[in-house]
Design a protein around this motif. Structure first.
Motif, PDB file in Angstrom:
ATOM      1  N   ILE A 125       0.832  -1.208   0.000  1.00  0.00           N
ATOM      2  CA  ILE A 125       0.000   0.000   0.000  1.00  0.00           C
ATOM      3  C   ILE A 125       0.863   1.253   0.000  1.00  0.00           C
ATOM      4  O   ILE A 125       0.597   2.200  -0.743  1.00  0.00           O
ATOM      5  CB  ILE A 125      -0.992  -0.017   1.180  1.00  0.00           C
ATOM      6  N   ALA A 126       1.923   1.263   0.792  1.00  0.00           N
ATOM      7  CA  ALA A 126       2.821   2.424   0.811  1.00  0.00           C
ATOM      8  C   ALA A 126       3.422   2.644  -0.575  1.00  0.00           C
ATOM      9  O   ALA A 126       3.538   3.785  -1.035  1.00  0.00           O
ATOM     10  CB  ALA A 126       3.919   2.223   1.847  1.00  0.00           C
ATOM     11  N   THR A 127       3.773   1.568  -1.251  1.00  0.00           N
ATOM     12  CA  THR A 127       4.331   1.667  -2.598  1.00  0.00           C
ATOM     13  C   THR A 127       3.275   2.176  -3.578  1.00  0.00           C
ATOM     14  O   THR A 127       3.565   3.031  -4.419  1.00  0.00           O
ATOM     15  CB  THR A 127       4.853   0.285  -3.054  1.00  0.00           C
ATOM     16  N   LEU A 128       2.056   1.666  -3.474  1.00  0.00           N
ATOM     17  CA  LEU A 128       0.973   2.095  -4.367  1.00  0.00           C
ATOM     18  C   LEU A 128       0.669   3.579  -4.190  1.00  0.00           C
ATOM     19  O   LEU A 128       0.376   4.282  -5.162  1.00  0.00           O
ATOM     20  CB  LEU A 128      -0.290   1.256  -4.134  1.00  0.00           C
ATOM     21  N   GLN A 129       0.741   4.076  -2.958  1.00  0.00           N
ATOM     22  CA  GLN A 129       0.461   5.487  -2.700  1.00  0.00           C
ATOM     23  C   GLN A 129       1.480   6.410  -3.357  1.00  0.00           C
ATOM     24  O   GLN A 129       1.160   7.539  -3.680  1.00  0.00           O
ATOM     25  CB  GLN A 129       0.408   5.750  -1.195  1.00  0.00           C
ATOM     26  N   ARG A 130       2.680   5.933  -3.569  1.00  0.00           N
ATOM     27  CA  ARG A 130       3.729   6.758  -4.163  1.00  0.00           C
ATOM     28  C   ARG A 130       3.864   6.566  -5.673  1.00  0.00           C
ATOM     29  O   ARG A 130       4.551   7.338  -6.335  1.00  0.00           O
ATOM     30  CB  ARG A 130       5.081   6.431  -3.512  1.00  0.00           C
ATOM     31  N   GLY A 131       3.235   5.526  -6.208  1.00  0.00           N
ATOM     32  CA  GLY A 131       3.454   5.191  -7.612  1.00  0.00           C
ATOM     33  C   GLY A 131       2.476   5.819  -8.580  1.00  0.00           C
ATOM     34  O   GLY A 131       1.479   6.427  -8.188  1.00  0.00           O
ATOM     35  N   LYS A 132       2.788   5.663  -9.848  1.00  0.00           N
ATOM     36  CA  LYS A 132       1.919   6.141 -10.933  1.00  0.00           C
ATOM     37  C   LYS A 132       1.139   4.990 -11.552  1.00  0.00           C
ATOM     38  O   LYS A 132       0.026   5.166 -12.025  1.00  0.00           O
ATOM     39  CB  LYS A 132       2.748   6.840 -11.997  1.00  0.00           C
ATOM     40  N   GLU A 133       1.748   3.781 -11.561  1.00  0.00           N
ATOM     41  CA  GLU A 133       1.066   2.600 -12.071  1.00  0.00           C
ATOM     42  C   GLU A 133       1.686   1.365 -11.438  1.00  0.00           C
ATOM     43  O   GLU A 133       2.828   1.389 -10.985  1.00  0.00           O
ATOM     44  CB  GLU A 133       1.139   2.512 -13.601  1.00  0.00           C
ATOM     45  N   ALA A 134       0.899   0.310 -11.385  1.00  0.00           N
ATOM     46  CA  ALA A 134       1.369  -0.983 -10.892  1.00  0.00           C
ATOM     47  C   ALA A 134       1.245  -1.964 -12.045  1.00  0.00           C
ATOM     48  O   ALA A 134       0.261  -1.931 -12.793  1.00  0.00           O
ATOM     49  CB  ALA A 134       0.526  -1.438  -9.708  1.00  0.00           C
ATOM     50  N   ILE A 135       2.238  -2.815 -12.177  1.00  0.00           N
ATOM     51  CA  ILE A 135       2.218  -3.811 -13.255  1.00  0.00           C
ATOM     52  C   ILE A 135       2.280  -5.194 -12.632  1.00  0.00           C
ATOM     53  O   ILE A 135       3.178  -5.499 -11.843  1.00  0.00           O
ATOM     54  CB  ILE A 135       3.385  -3.604 -14.233  1.00  0.00           C
ATOM     55  N   LEU A 136       1.310  -6.001 -12.987  1.00  0.00           N
ATOM     56  CA  LEU A 136       1.220  -7.372 -12.503  1.00  0.00           C
ATOM     57  C   LEU A 136       1.778  -8.311 -13.563  1.00  0.00           C
ATOM     58  O   LEU A 136       1.487  -8.141 -14.749  1.00  0.00           O
ATOM     59  CB  LEU A 136      -0.249  -7.711 -12.222  1.00  0.00           C
ATOM     60  N   THR A 149      -1.638  -3.803 -16.341  1.00  0.00           N
ATOM     61  CA  THR A 149      -1.224  -2.494 -15.848  1.00  0.00           C
ATOM     62  C   THR A 149      -2.397  -1.799 -15.170  1.00  0.00           C
ATOM     63  O   THR A 149      -3.462  -1.640 -15.767  1.00  0.00           O
ATOM     64  CB  THR A 149      -0.705  -1.630 -17.019  1.00  0.00           C
ATOM     65  N   PHE A 150      -2.168  -1.395 -13.913  1.00  0.00           N
ATOM     66  CA  PHE A 150      -3.181  -0.706 -13.121  1.00  0.00           C
ATOM     67  C   PHE A 150      -2.766   0.740 -12.913  1.00  0.00           C
ATOM     68  O   PHE A 150      -1.724   0.995 -12.309  1.00  0.00           O
ATOM     69  CB  PHE A 150      -3.340  -1.360 -11.744  1.00  0.00           C
ATOM     70  N   PRO A 151      -3.575   1.696 -13.362  1.00  0.00           N
ATOM     71  CA  PRO A 151      -3.261   3.099 -13.069  1.00  0.00           C
ATOM     72  C   PRO A 151      -3.506   3.361 -11.583  1.00  0.00           C
ATOM     73  O   PRO A 151      -4.437   2.820 -10.992  1.00  0.00           O
ATOM     74  CB  PRO A 151      -4.242   3.879 -13.940  1.00  0.00           C
ATOM     75  N   LEU A 152      -2.671   4.181 -10.982  1.00  0.00           N
ATOM     76  CA  LEU A 152      -2.806   4.475  -9.557  1.00  0.00           C
ATOM     77  C   LEU A 152      -3.385   5.855  -9.293  1.00  0.00           C
ATOM     78  O   LEU A 152      -3.475   6.281  -8.141  1.00  0.00           O
ATOM     79  CB  LEU A 152      -1.450   4.299  -8.868  1.00  0.00           C
ATOM     80  N   SER A 153      -3.844   6.537 -10.339  1.00  0.00           N
ATOM     81  CA  SER A 153      -4.496   7.831 -10.186  1.00  0.00           C
ATOM     82  C   SER A 153      -5.742   7.669  -9.316  1.00  0.00           C
ATOM     83  O   SER A 153      -6.635   6.898  -9.635  1.00  0.00           O
ATOM     84  CB  SER A 153      -4.890   8.362 -11.568  1.00  0.00           C
ATOM     85  N   GLY A 154      -5.766   8.365  -8.193  1.00  0.00           N
ATOM     86  CA  GLY A 154      -6.913   8.312  -7.298  1.00  0.00           C
ATOM     87  C   GLY A 154      -6.796   7.274  -6.195  1.00  0.00           C
ATOM     88  O   GLY A 154      -7.663   7.198  -5.315  1.00  0.00           O
ATOM     89  N   PHE A 155      -5.737   6.471  -6.205  1.00  0.00           N
ATOM     90  CA  PHE A 155      -5.597   5.406  -5.206  1.00  0.00           C
ATOM     91  C   PHE A 155      -5.661   5.957  -3.783  1.00  0.00           C
ATOM     92  O   PHE A 155      -6.427   5.473  -2.950  1.00  0.00           O
ATOM     93  CB  PHE A 155      -4.288   4.628  -5.408  1.00  0.00           C
ATOM     94  N   SER A 156      -4.853   6.966  -3.479  1.00  0.00           N
ATOM     95  CA  SER A 156      -4.792   7.491  -2.110  1.00  0.00           C
ATOM     96  C   SER A 156      -6.120   8.076  -1.660  1.00  0.00           C
ATOM     97  O   SER A 156      -6.532   7.879  -0.507  1.00  0.00           O
ATOM     98  CB  SER A 156      -3.682   8.541  -1.994  1.00  0.00           C
ATOM     99  N   ASP A 157      -6.831   8.765  -2.551  1.00  0.00           N
ATOM    100  CA  ASP A 157      -8.135   9.337  -2.189  1.00  0.00           C
ATOM    101  C   ASP A 157      -9.178   8.237  -1.980  1.00  0.00           C
ATOM    102  O   ASP A 157     -10.004   8.323  -1.063  1.00  0.00           O
ATOM    103  CB  ASP A 157      -8.606  10.315  -3.261  1.00  0.00           C
ATOM    104  N   ALA A 158      -9.151   7.210  -2.818  1.00  0.00           N
ATOM    105  CA  ALA A 158     -10.083   6.092  -2.652  1.00  0.00           C
ATOM    106  C   ALA A 158      -9.813   5.377  -1.337  1.00  0.00           C
ATOM    107  O   ALA A 158     -10.746   5.028  -0.596  1.00  0.00           O
ATOM    108  CB  ALA A 158      -9.972   5.127  -3.834  1.00  0.00           C
TER     109      ALA A 158
END
Length: 170
Positions: A125-136, A149-158
């Motif tokens: 979660i800490a990594t996702l909050q700082r990133g732009k995208e996650a790749i599985l 590829t998962f965009p992380l735009s809005g992750f922290s607010d969600a």
């Protein structure tokens, strides 16, 4: 937007075998992420989810992939990171979730993958909050290896929305 929510809810319903997704209440949409809540027994559950924006590989027509973070305060389980897929992962395989240069390994069972323990969940979660995208990167039981590829735009607010709904303090 409602179509996206329906897709997320249907995927969660199909992959978990429970009725919660049909009863999910939408808390909001934040960038590419949805924040939702439902009741499991007498306990409130909050989660955030997104669908992969881009998926390559896998079995044709069965490669949708979802990234989810779930809070179950009634079970004292918060920040559970999981992957839900419309395909089965190769038996005894692991999934790699990469955010920037950091890579996290998740174990698989059927159509789902999880971090090994709560400490790893929090690190992801800490990594996702700082990133732009996650790749599985994953190996399905059928078809070629999957890259999602998962965009992380809005992750922290969600996540903040789900935290507030389930009274999670950070």
């Amino acid at each position: 937007m409602l179509v996206r929510l329906a897709v997320i809810a249907a995927a969660l319903l199909a992959s978990t075998g429970t009725a919660f997704a049909a009863d999910a209440k939408r808390l909001g949409r934040y960038g590419e992420w949805e924040s939702l809540t439902y009741t499991e027994g007498n306990a409130k559950v909050c989660y955030i989810a997104t669908t992969a924006a881009k998926v390559t590989g896998g079995e044709k027509g069965k490669n949708s992939t979802f990234l989810i973070v779930t809070h179950r305060p009634g079970s004292k389980s918060n920040d559970e990171v999981s992957i839900n897929a419309t395909y089965t992962f190769k038996k005894d395989s692991s999934v790699e979730l990469q955010v920037g240069a950091l890579k996290h390994s998740l174990f698989t069972k059927g159509e789902r993958a999880w971090a090994a323990d709560p400490k790893t969940d929090k690190a992801i979660i800490a990594t996702l909050q700082r990133g732009k995208e996650a790749i599985l990167h994953a190996s399905p039981a059928k078809g070629s290896d999957v890259a999602a590829t998962f965009p992380l735009s809005g992750f922290s607010d969600a996540l903040a929305s789900a935290d507030k709904a389930c009274n999670i303090k950070r």
